[in-house]
Scaffold this active site. Structure first.
Site, PDB file in Angstrom:
ATOM      1  N   THR A  92      69.261  61.242  56.186  1.00  0.00           N
ATOM      2  CA  THR A  92      68.399  61.602  57.225  1.00  0.00           C
ATOM      3  C   THR A  92      67.824  63.152  56.949  1.00  0.00           C
ATOM      4  O   THR A  92      68.852  64.041  56.715  1.00  0.00           O
ATOM      5  CB  THR A  92      69.326  61.728  58.198  1.00  0.00           C
ATOM      6  OG1 THR A  92      70.187  60.476  58.405  1.00  0.00           O
ATOM      7  CG2 THR A  92      68.705  62.050  59.598  1.00  0.00           C
ATOM      8  N   LYS A 168      64.347  57.830  63.189  1.00  0.00           N
ATOM      9  CA  LYS A 168      65.929  58.254  62.843  1.00  0.00           C
ATOM     10  C   LYS A 168      66.372  59.465  63.635  1.00  0.00           C
ATOM     11  O   LYS A 168      67.328  59.606  64.422  1.00  0.00           O
ATOM     12  CB  LYS A 168      66.328  58.446  61.485  1.00  0.00           C
ATOM     13  CG  LYS A 168      67.469  58.965  61.030  1.00  0.00           C
ATOM     14  CD  LYS A 168      68.671  57.825  61.411  1.00  0.00           C
ATOM     15  CE  LYS A 168      69.885  58.622  61.370  1.00  0.00           C
ATOM     16  NZ  LYS A 168      71.123  57.745  61.906  1.00  0.00           N
TER      17      LYS A 168
END
Ligand code: NAP
Length: 289
Positions: A92, A168
């Protein structure tokens, strides 16, 4: 396939184990070499440098954050890599860094796919991640068997890697907001003498079913913050990145600002390596309980 894997933390370790189980050859590198030992026992080849892992048919990376990515995937590493190599970054990271990496890789003839994941370390170990992939379609086709080994579903978002990253970040913002609201609500009811577990049972059996409210709700009710399946400091990183991405497109996210401060409160109190559910503790502390 001949695969490299860089970053054997909570997530990476489970993902590599599943790639090995699917019968692929994997070269692994981790900054702290001792974390590679269990995977060596399971058949991975441990290499001493990121450059040795950055070769073969495709390389996956699962490092902590932007800083780790910048340190490892520096210009020298990219310069010396074989043309046509596919790099799939599953961490991420920020939208900005995803854009930078896509152009830095393209300039050196390396394919770049962003494939961040939904699901914690237990889900990674079970091979049930939800994978959000964006990048060149032919590259995603080639690595699909690896995604199938690590996840239950791959969502293809298009050709711009950073779009997978913003999805995300938006998802993790929602997760953070849900855990913050759980913590606040649980503190409210206990202030009136209600047993926290009763409250969690009521809401999760009716209007708020599902893994987020059940998993984090039970952890908050039991004050169970260790071992961390998703560390508060990583949650803080993600909410900060969501705010940064929002800033870039002039999008106010007032709830995200509140949750960022709660996560900072947790980290400032020394709880950064505890589970995200420690937001329950932050709410309780604010109420002097
Ligand atoms: P983690 O357990 O903290 O592992 C982080 C990894 O990054 C380790 O391999 C660590 O190496 C490495 N690293 C950190 N700084 C580095 C540096 N400067 N140079 C080289 N390597 C460095 O984190 P994780 O839970 O596996 O998370 C990995 C990624 O997945 C993060 O982007 C996270 O946001 C994302 N993610 C996590 C979850 C979750 O529930 N945990 C869920 C979805 C996505 P060392 O072993 O040497 O420290």
């Amino acid at each position: 396939m001949d695969i490299g894997f860089i970053g054997l933390g909570e997530m990476g370790a489970g993902m590599v184990a599943n790639i090995l189980k699917a019968g692929h050859q994997v070269r692994v590198w981790n900054r702290s070499p001792e974390r590679a030992q269990p995977l060596a026992d399971a058949g991975a080849q441990v290499v001493a440098t990121p450059a040795e892992a950055f070769a073969g048919d495709a390389v996956f990376s699962m490092l902590a954050d932007d800083a780790a990515m910048r340190e490892v995937f520096n210009a020298t590493l990219l310069e010396n890599a074989a043309r046509g190599l596919i790099h799939v970054n599953m961490a991420t990271i920020s939208v900005t860094l995803a854009e930078e990496l896509a152009s830095a890789h393209a300039a050196r003839g390396i394919e770049y796919v962003a494939a961040p994941v939904l699901g914690r370390a237990d889900v990674a170990a079970a091979g049930k991640l939800t994978i959000v992939a964006a990048g060149p379609a032919e590259s995603i086709d080639r690595v699909q068997p690896l995604f199938d080994a690590m996840g239950q579903k791959t969502w293809r978002i298009g050709s711009l890697p950073q779009q997978a990253n913003v999805i995300k970040l938006a998802a993790n913002f929602m997760l953070a907001a849900a855990v913050e609201s759980l913590g606040e609500a649980a503190t409210l009811v206990t202030g009136h003498g209600v047993a926290m577990q009763d409250f969690i049972d009521v809401i999760t059996s009716g209007i708020f079913p599902g893994p987020v409210y059940q998993g984090y709700g039970n952890a908050i009710a039991e004050q169970r913050y260790e071992p961390a399946l998703f560390k508060a400091r990583l949650g803080l990183k993600d909410v900060r990145l969501a705010l940064e991405a929002a800033d870039a497109v002039m999008t106010p996210m007032p709830v995200a600002s509140v949750v960022r401060d709660s996560l900072m409160d947790a980290v400032a109190h020394g709880d950064g390596d505890k589970d995200f559910a420690v937001l329950g503790e932050v709410s309780a502390r604010r109420a002097a309980r």
